[in-house]
Write an enzyme that holds these catalytic residues in place. Structure first.
Site, PDB file in Angstrom:
ATOM      1  N   GLU A 151      -1.115  -0.127 -10.175  1.00 40.75           N
ATOM      2  CA  GLU A 151      -1.736  -0.220  -8.848  1.00 40.75           C
ATOM      3  C   GLU A 151      -2.335  -1.606  -8.643  1.00 40.75           C
ATOM      4  O   GLU A 151      -2.769  -2.239  -9.601  1.00 40.75           O
ATOM      5  CB  GLU A 151      -2.861   0.815  -8.724  1.00 40.75           C
ATOM      6  CG  GLU A 151      -2.472   2.114  -8.046  1.00 40.75           C
ATOM      7  CD  GLU A 151      -2.274   1.986  -6.528  1.00 40.75           C
ATOM      8  OE1 GLU A 151      -2.025   0.875  -6.016  1.00 40.75           O
ATOM      9  OE2 GLU A 151      -2.350   3.036  -5.878  1.00 40.75           O
ATOM     10  N   ASP A 152      -2.381  -2.043  -7.409  1.00 42.22           N
ATOM     11  CA  ASP A 152      -3.042  -3.319  -7.128  1.00 42.22           C
ATOM     12  C   ASP A 152      -4.558  -3.155  -7.073  1.00 42.22           C
ATOM     13  O   ASP A 152      -5.288  -3.972  -7.616  1.00 42.22           O
ATOM     14  CB  ASP A 152      -2.513  -3.955  -5.827  1.00 42.22           C
ATOM     15  CG  ASP A 152      -2.534  -2.990  -4.652  1.00 42.22           C
ATOM     16  OD1 ASP A 152      -2.608  -1.762  -4.871  1.00 42.22           O
ATOM     17  OD2 ASP A 152      -2.482  -3.453  -3.501  1.00 42.22           O
ATOM     18  N   ASP A 170      -9.911   1.682  -4.831  1.00 43.08           N
ATOM     19  CA  ASP A 170     -11.021   1.518  -3.900  1.00 43.08           C
ATOM     20  C   ASP A 170     -11.820   2.830  -3.917  1.00 43.08           C
ATOM     21  O   ASP A 170     -12.612   3.061  -4.826  1.00 43.08           O
ATOM     22  CB  ASP A 170     -10.369   1.212  -2.541  1.00 43.08           C
ATOM     23  CG  ASP A 170     -11.317   0.653  -1.516  1.00 43.08           C
ATOM     24  OD1 ASP A 170     -12.520   0.788  -1.692  1.00 43.08           O
ATOM     25  OD2 ASP A 170     -10.854   0.086  -0.514  1.00 43.08           O
ATOM     26  N   PHE A 210     -13.646  -7.528   1.744  1.00 43.48           N
ATOM     27  CA  PHE A 210     -12.278  -7.265   2.182  1.00 43.48           C
ATOM     28  C   PHE A 210     -11.336  -8.337   1.640  1.00 43.48           C
ATOM     29  O   PHE A 210     -11.390  -9.483   2.043  1.00 43.48           O
ATOM     30  CB  PHE A 210     -12.190  -7.165   3.701  1.00 43.48           C
ATOM     31  CG  PHE A 210     -10.946  -6.451   4.089  1.00 43.48           C
ATOM     32  CD1 PHE A 210     -10.896  -5.061   4.048  1.00 43.48           C
ATOM     33  CD2 PHE A 210      -9.792  -7.151   4.412  1.00 43.48           C
ATOM     34  CE1 PHE A 210      -9.722  -4.383   4.335  1.00 43.48           C
ATOM     35  CE2 PHE A 210      -8.611  -6.475   4.698  1.00 43.48           C
ATOM     36  CZ  PHE A 210      -8.579  -5.096   4.660  1.00 43.48           C
ATOM     37  N   VAL A 211     -10.505  -7.949   0.672  1.00 45.44           N
ATOM     38  CA  VAL A 211      -9.665  -8.933  -0.011  1.00 45.44           C
ATOM     39  C   VAL A 211      -8.190  -8.798   0.376  1.00 45.44           C
ATOM     40  O   VAL A 211      -7.703  -7.708   0.666  1.00 45.44           O
ATOM     41  CB  VAL A 211      -9.800  -8.844  -1.552  1.00 45.44           C
ATOM     42  CG1 VAL A 211     -11.161  -9.334  -1.999  1.00 45.44           C
ATOM     43  CG2 VAL A 211      -9.565  -7.424  -2.064  1.00 45.44           C
ATOM     44  N   ARG A 247       0.203 -10.510   2.220  1.00 44.91           N
ATOM     45  CA  ARG A 247       0.610 -10.051   0.885  1.00 44.91           C
ATOM     46  C   ARG A 247       1.200 -11.188   0.058  1.00 44.91           C
ATOM     47  O   ARG A 247       1.178 -11.143  -1.168  1.00 44.91           O
ATOM     48  CB  ARG A 247       1.681  -8.953   1.003  1.00 44.91           C
ATOM     49  CG  ARG A 247       1.206  -7.673   1.664  1.00 44.91           C
ATOM     50  CD  ARG A 247       2.265  -6.598   1.484  1.00 44.91           C
ATOM     51  NE  ARG A 247       2.121  -5.460   2.374  1.00 44.91           N
ATOM     52  CZ  ARG A 247       1.354  -4.403   2.137  1.00 44.91           C
ATOM     53  NH1 ARG A 247       0.636  -4.341   1.050  1.00 44.91           N
ATOM     54  NH2 ARG A 247       1.302  -3.404   3.003  1.00 44.91           N
TER      55      ARG A 247
HETATM   56  C1  PRP Z   1      -3.917   0.529  -1.301  1.00 50.23           C
HETATM   57  C2  PRP Z   1      -3.726   0.406  -2.801  1.00 50.23           C
HETATM   58  C3  PRP Z   1      -3.958   1.796  -3.297  1.00 50.23           C
HETATM   59  C4  PRP Z   1      -4.950   2.348  -2.295  1.00 50.23           C
HETATM   60  C5  PRP Z   1      -6.308   2.313  -2.909  1.00 50.23           C
HETATM   61  O1  PRP Z   1      -2.720   0.939  -0.727  1.00 50.23           O
HETATM   62  O2  PRP Z   1      -2.443  -0.047  -3.139  1.00 50.23           O
HETATM   63  O3  PRP Z   1      -2.771   2.562  -3.298  1.00 50.23           O
HETATM   64  O4  PRP Z   1      -4.933   1.516  -1.147  1.00 50.23           O
HETATM   65  O5  PRP Z   1      -7.257   2.837  -2.017  1.00 50.23           O
HETATM   66  P1  PRP Z   1      -8.117   4.117  -2.352  1.00 50.23           P
HETATM   67  O6  PRP Z   1      -8.610   3.972  -3.758  1.00 50.23           O
HETATM   68  O7  PRP Z   1      -9.236   4.037  -1.344  1.00 50.23           O
HETATM   69  O8  PRP Z   1      -7.277   5.329  -2.160  1.00 50.23           O
HETATM   70  P2  PRP Z   1      -2.477   1.008   0.854  1.00 50.23           P
HETATM   71  O9  PRP Z   1      -2.653   2.424   1.339  1.00 50.23           O
HETATM   72  O10 PRP Z   1      -3.306  -0.041   1.542  1.00 50.23           O
HETATM   73  O11 PRP Z   1      -0.920   0.687   0.970  1.00 50.23           O
HETATM   74  P3  PRP Z   1      -0.133  -0.645   0.540  1.00 50.23           P
HETATM   75  O12 PRP Z   1      -0.135  -0.686  -0.969  1.00 50.23           O
HETATM   76  O13 PRP Z   1       1.239  -0.433   1.090  1.00 50.23           O
HETATM   77  O14 PRP Z   1      -0.835  -1.825   1.132  1.00 50.23           O
END
Ligand code: PRP
Length: 186
Positions: free
Chosen positions: A105-106, A109, A158-159, A171
């Protein structure tokens, strides 16, 4: 949304430079290679944000890996807040039963996405399932989670960049930066 032609102008501060990220990814790859030595690992990248991290991390792992890709999206929330409801847009393409799985995961949150994913993937009976996240924002956590490999703990800002978006943009920045409020408040 008010995106500058050269993206970088919308960044107030570089939080993690390209070099800092590369060094951390190498360190994580070495740890993972050591801890899974003699085994075969399935890396599950959660698109789209984890794309650059996955691409760099897999090349820092020296044991045999398979890769698979999932795409999930939270819905019902806003561009900056997740709702906790997760929809699978793309599922795994191969079974993980009996396999050692590492979710890539990136950012973690609220933890709601990962919480859902862990339950979903555990239902497929892997041998083990662990998590590697580049960024962790513990101040925002709503559910308790064990994250096995964490690159950096970051403050509640907000990053964007290195996979992270705002409104699908930014991205492709090579670093992680804090977005200027003007860029998302407009
Ligand atoms: C981001 C990230 C995680 C999630 C984390 O994805 O990659 O999957 O949010 O947030 P949380 O801990 O509050 O659930 P996002 O839904 O923004 O999709 P993306 O990876 O396509 O940008």
């Amino acid at each position: 949304m008010n995106v500058s032609a050269d993206l970088v102008s919308d960044v107030a501060e570089v939080l993690l430079s390209e070099e800092q990220i590369a060094a951390k990814v190498a360190e994580l790859g070495a740890r993972i290679s050591k801890e899974y030595e003699g085994r075969e690992l399935t890396l599950v990248s959660v698109l789209k944000g984890s794309l650059p991290f996955m691409a760099d991390l897999m090349r820092r792992i020296t044991i045999p890996v398979r890769i698979d890709l999932m795409e999930v999206s939270s819905y019902g929330g806003t561009a900056t807040e997740s709702s906790g409801l997760v929809r699978i847009l793309k599922d795994l393409s191969a079974p993980i039963e009996g396999r050692d799985v590492l979710i890539v995961e990136d950012i973690i949150d609220t933890g709601l996405t990962l919480n859902y994913l862990m339950r979903y993937l555990r239902g497929k009976n892997p041998r083990s399932i662990r998590v590697c996240a580049l960024l962790d924002k513990p101040a925002r956590r709503l559910v308790e989670l064990d994250i096995d490999y964490i690159g950096f703990e970051i403050p509640d800002e907000f990053v964007v960049g290195y996979g992270l978006d705002f409104g699908e943009i930014y991205r492709n920045l090579r670093f992680v930066g804090v977005l200027r409020p003007e860029a998302y408040e407009s």
